[in-house]
Motif scaffolding. Structure first.
Motif, PDB file in Angstrom:
ATOM      1  N   UNK A 111       0.937  -1.230  -0.067  1.00 54.26           N
ATOM      2  CA  UNK A 111       0.109   0.019  -0.040  1.00 54.26           C
ATOM      3  C   UNK A 111       0.354   0.860  -0.035  1.00 54.26           C
ATOM      4  N   UNK A 112       0.569   2.807  -0.324  1.00 52.49           N
ATOM      5  CA  UNK A 112       0.933   3.281  -0.182  1.00 52.49           C
ATOM      6  C   UNK A 112      -0.460   4.314   1.118  1.00 52.49           C
ATOM      7  N   UNK A 113       0.080   5.040   1.333  1.00 54.61           N
ATOM      8  CA  UNK A 113      -0.467   6.500   2.629  1.00 54.61           C
ATOM      9  C   UNK A 113      -0.717   7.806   1.651  1.00 54.61           C
ATOM     10  N   UNK A 136      -0.248  -1.814  -5.231  1.00 52.00           N
ATOM     11  CA  UNK A 136       0.171  -3.204  -6.065  1.00 52.00           C
ATOM     12  C   UNK A 136      -0.711  -4.100  -6.358  1.00 52.00           C
ATOM     13  N   UNK A 137      -2.252  -4.087  -5.991  1.00 46.48           N
ATOM     14  CA  UNK A 137      -3.384  -4.981  -6.197  1.00 46.48           C
ATOM     15  C   UNK A 137      -3.632  -3.913  -6.923  1.00 46.48           C
ATOM     16  N   UNK A 138      -5.012  -3.548  -6.590  1.00 49.01           N
ATOM     17  CA  UNK A 138      -6.547  -3.469  -7.621  1.00 49.01           C
ATOM     18  C   UNK A 138      -6.084  -1.704  -7.533  1.00 49.01           C
ATOM     19  N   UNK A 139      -5.051  -1.075  -7.180  1.00 52.05           N
ATOM     20  CA  UNK A 139      -4.638   0.413  -7.193  1.00 52.05           C
ATOM     21  C   UNK A 139      -5.988   1.180  -6.859  1.00 52.05           C
ATOM     22  N   UNK A 140      -7.103   0.306  -5.952  1.00 50.90           N
ATOM     23  CA  UNK A 140      -7.825   1.635  -4.812  1.00 50.90           C
ATOM     24  C   UNK A 140      -7.916   2.182  -4.674  1.00 50.90           C
ATOM     25  N   UNK A 141      -7.514   3.239  -4.104  1.00 51.21           N
ATOM     26  CA  UNK A 141      -7.913   3.895  -2.748  1.00 51.21           C
ATOM     27  C   UNK A 141      -9.066   3.875  -1.553  1.00 51.21           C
ATOM     28  N   UNK A 142      -9.117   3.792  -0.543  1.00 50.77           N
ATOM     29  CA  UNK A 142     -10.463   3.182   0.500  1.00 50.77           C
ATOM     30  C   UNK A 142      -9.707   3.776   2.260  1.00 50.77           C
ATOM     31  N   UNK A 143     -10.448   4.012   2.961  1.00 49.11           N
ATOM     32  CA  UNK A 143     -10.342   4.985   4.031  1.00 49.11           C
ATOM     33  C   UNK A 143      -9.932   3.888   4.838  1.00 49.11           C
ATOM     34  N   UNK A 144      -9.645   4.034   6.639  1.00 51.65           N
ATOM     35  CA  UNK A 144      -8.418   3.185   7.165  1.00 51.65           C
ATOM     36  C   UNK A 144      -8.880   3.817   8.761  1.00 51.65           C
ATOM     37  N   UNK A 145      -9.745   4.003   9.277  1.00 53.89           N
ATOM     38  CA  UNK A 145      -9.281   4.398  10.683  1.00 53.89           C
ATOM     39  C   UNK A 145      -8.352   3.773  11.692  1.00 53.89           C
ATOM     40  N   UNK A 146      -7.102   3.535  11.845  1.00 49.83           N
ATOM     41  CA  UNK A 146      -6.435   3.852  12.717  1.00 49.83           C
ATOM     42  C   UNK A 146      -5.898   4.671  13.835  1.00 49.83           C
ATOM     43  N   UNK A 147      -5.632   3.745  14.987  1.00 47.87           N
ATOM     44  CA  UNK A 147      -5.149   4.562  16.391  1.00 47.87           C
ATOM     45  C   UNK A 147      -3.654   4.787  15.499  1.00 47.87           C
ATOM     46  N   UNK A 148      -4.060   6.057  16.169  1.00 46.39           N
ATOM     47  CA  UNK A 148      -2.103   6.374  15.807  1.00 46.39           C
ATOM     48  C   UNK A 148      -0.853   6.047  16.459  1.00 46.39           C
ATOM     49  N   UNK A 149      -1.717   5.725  17.939  1.00 53.45           N
ATOM     50  CA  UNK A 149      -1.063   5.190  19.243  1.00 53.45           C
ATOM     51  C   UNK A 149      -0.244   3.977  19.230  1.00 53.45           C
ATOM     52  N   UNK A 150      -1.424   3.472  18.761  1.00 54.75           N
ATOM     53  CA  UNK A 150      -1.470   1.524  19.006  1.00 54.75           C
ATOM     54  C   UNK A 150      -1.219   0.987  17.820  1.00 54.75           C
ATOM     55  N   UNK A 151      -1.620   2.207  16.692  1.00 52.71           N
ATOM     56  CA  UNK A 151      -1.619   1.301  15.445  1.00 52.71           C
ATOM     57  C   UNK A 151      -2.661   0.239  14.730  1.00 52.71           C
ATOM     58  N   UNK A 152      -3.614   0.274  15.305  1.00 53.30           N
ATOM     59  CA  UNK A 152      -4.495  -0.789  15.351  1.00 53.30           C
ATOM     60  C   UNK A 152      -5.938  -0.631  14.394  1.00 53.30           C
ATOM     61  N   UNK A 153      -6.022  -1.028  13.309  1.00 56.13           N
ATOM     62  CA  UNK A 153      -6.769  -0.639  12.503  1.00 56.13           C
ATOM     63  C   UNK A 153      -8.302  -1.390  13.372  1.00 56.13           C
ATOM     64  N   UNK A 154      -9.212  -0.192  12.900  1.00 59.35           N
ATOM     65  CA  UNK A 154      -9.701  -0.271  13.965  1.00 59.35           C
ATOM     66  C   UNK A 154     -11.475  -0.675  12.715  1.00 59.35           C
ATOM     67  N   UNK A 206      -7.901   7.464  17.284  1.00 56.12           N
ATOM     68  CA  UNK A 206      -8.402   7.615  15.995  1.00 56.12           C
ATOM     69  C   UNK A 206      -7.891   9.061  15.714  1.00 56.12           C
ATOM     70  N   UNK A 207      -7.684   7.875  13.993  1.00 52.64           N
ATOM     71  CA  UNK A 207      -7.229   8.763  12.930  1.00 52.64           C
ATOM     72  C   UNK A 207      -8.237   8.226  11.512  1.00 52.64           C
ATOM     73  N   UNK A 208      -8.946   8.939  10.753  1.00 52.02           N
ATOM     74  CA  UNK A 208      -9.157   8.366   9.556  1.00 52.02           C
ATOM     75  C   UNK A 208      -8.275   8.797   8.412  1.00 52.02           C
ATOM     76  N   UNK A 209      -7.515   7.632   7.923  1.00 56.17           N
ATOM     77  CA  UNK A 209      -6.812   8.634   6.659  1.00 56.17           C
ATOM     78  C   UNK A 209      -7.518   7.740   5.436  1.00 56.17           C
ATOM     79  N   UNK A 210      -6.623   7.864   4.470  1.00 55.08           N
ATOM     80  CA  UNK A 210      -6.604   7.395   2.928  1.00 55.08           C
ATOM     81  C   UNK A 210      -5.513   5.902   3.051  1.00 55.08           C
ATOM     82  N   UNK A 211      -6.203   5.144   1.880  1.00 59.13           N
ATOM     83  CA  UNK A 211      -4.528   4.561   2.045  1.00 59.13           C
ATOM     84  C   UNK A 211      -5.533   3.988   0.295  1.00 59.13           C
ATOM     85  N   UNK A 212      -4.107   4.154  -0.591  1.00 55.02           N
ATOM     86  CA  UNK A 212      -4.073   3.861  -2.161  1.00 55.02           C
ATOM     87  C   UNK A 212      -3.499   1.686  -2.170  1.00 55.02           C
ATOM     88  N   UNK A 213      -3.983   0.977  -2.560  1.00 54.99           N
ATOM     89  CA  UNK A 213      -3.361  -0.315  -3.020  1.00 54.99           C
ATOM     90  C   UNK A 213      -2.820  -0.139  -3.942  1.00 54.99           C
TER      91      UNK A 213
END
Lengths: 94, 229
Positions: A17-19, A61-79, A52-59
């Motif tokens: 992915x890319x951020x 090397x795969x399907x090349x689609x953008x999507x959103x991720x909610x990630x905890x910036x302290x624990x790195x857990x993706x919720x 928690x931070x809502x952020x964009x990621x793009x896949x």
């Protein structure tokens, strides 16, 4: 290494992915109306929460689609992972 | 017509790994941990973008004679004939045997822009372009035959070679025969297509092909010797 679940391809390693920074930053209705300060804030100012931070990621090397991720910036857990154009799932409910 | 233009384009082209053909033959390993590498050059490929369920999608499926694959990993058709690989929710890759035919009318001077539905030299791709244009809906058919080349890795040790540089789980319980995905091999973005129990197609972009082939040859080297316990 994060294991991120692409909404189209399923779980893949972070290296696939890319951020894309914070999600849901709207493009100004009329950029010409903005002062230099407001334009700079649109371009460069982002939330920087510890939690928690809502952020964009793009896949890249795969399907090349953008999507959103909610990630905890302290624990790195993706919720949550959700597609472009969808609203973020509310914490605790579906 | 004043001069007769060349119509046999196949005499002019060079595959990206032509210069490594001998190295790949020599680098192939025999024995209990056999693994072999070769290039399958000049497969026809076309990028198709169309929304599933639309008239355009049905028109294209009728021309190919295959359904669109439904989700990640899925492939319809067969690697020996024509196949459609899932690339994204509205994106597919057509892979077909090599066939080259200069489109009629391409040599006419004074050609209006858009007079030909496709400049592809593959008859099937040209037919797809015509079918998409006739459907009147939005979509895309682009001849990508020169974009990627195809490496075929075969043998009992093929999966172990790939596992040295691919982040995916390639075990049969996760990666069934017939599936294809986009991923990375080493640092290179490739399409990985399992065409048999011990048969894999690795499709890197042409400019990465030499690096990928040399990477694979290096990864195969250890399998010539017995496994270290």
């Amino acid at each position: 290494m994060l294991l991120i679940e692409c909404p189209y391809c399923g779980p893949r390693d972070e290296t696939e992915y890319h951020y894309g920074g914070e999600a849901h930053v709207p493009y100004p209705e009329d950029p010409f109306e903005l002062s230099d300060r407001e334009w700079a804030e649109y371009l460069f100012y982002r939330n920087n929460p510890k939690g928690l931070l809502k952020e964009r990621w793009v896949h890249t090397v795969g399907c090349r689609r953008w999507f959103n991720v909610v990630r905890d910036t302290a624990s790195y857990e993706i919720t949550a992972v959700y597609r472009m154009g969808e609203n973020a799932p509310q914490p605790g409910g579906q | 017509m004043a001069e007769t233009p060349t119509t046999d384009l196949t005499a002019l082209r060079r595959s990206p790994l032509e210069s490594l053909a001998e190295a790949m033959r020599e680098g192939s390993v025999t024995g209990p941990r056999a693994v072999a590498l070769r290039e399958i050059p000049f497969l026809a490929m076309a990028g198709i973008r169309v929304t599933p369920g639309t008239d355009a999608a049905r028109a294209l499926c009728d021309v190919v004679g295959l359904e669109l694959p439904e989700r990640v990993g899925r492939v319809t058709g067969s690697p020996e004939a024509t196949a459609l690989l899932w690339q994204g929710p509205d994106e597919y890759l057509l892979v077909a045997p090599d066939e080259t035919e200069v489109p009629a009318g391409l040599h006419e001077r004074e050609l209006e822009p858009g007079a030909l539905p496709s400049l592809s030299t593959h008859p099937l791709v040209a037919r797809l372009s015509s079918a998409l244009a006739a459907s009147g809906e939005r979509g895309q058919v682009v001849d990508l035959s020169a974009n990627r080349t195809t490496l075929e890795l075969t043998g009992p040790a093929a999966r172990e070679v790939l596992e040295k540089g691919c982040p995916l789980d390639l075990h049969p319980r996760e990666f069934a025969v017939g599936e294809a995905v986009s991923t990375t091999l080493g640092p290179v973005q490739v399409l990985l297509w399992r065409t048999g129990e011990e048969r894999w197609r690795v499709m890197p972009r042409a400019s990465f092909a030499r690096y990928t082939a040399l990477w694979l040859l290096d990864a195969m080297l250890e399998f010539a010797s017995p496994a270290v316990a």
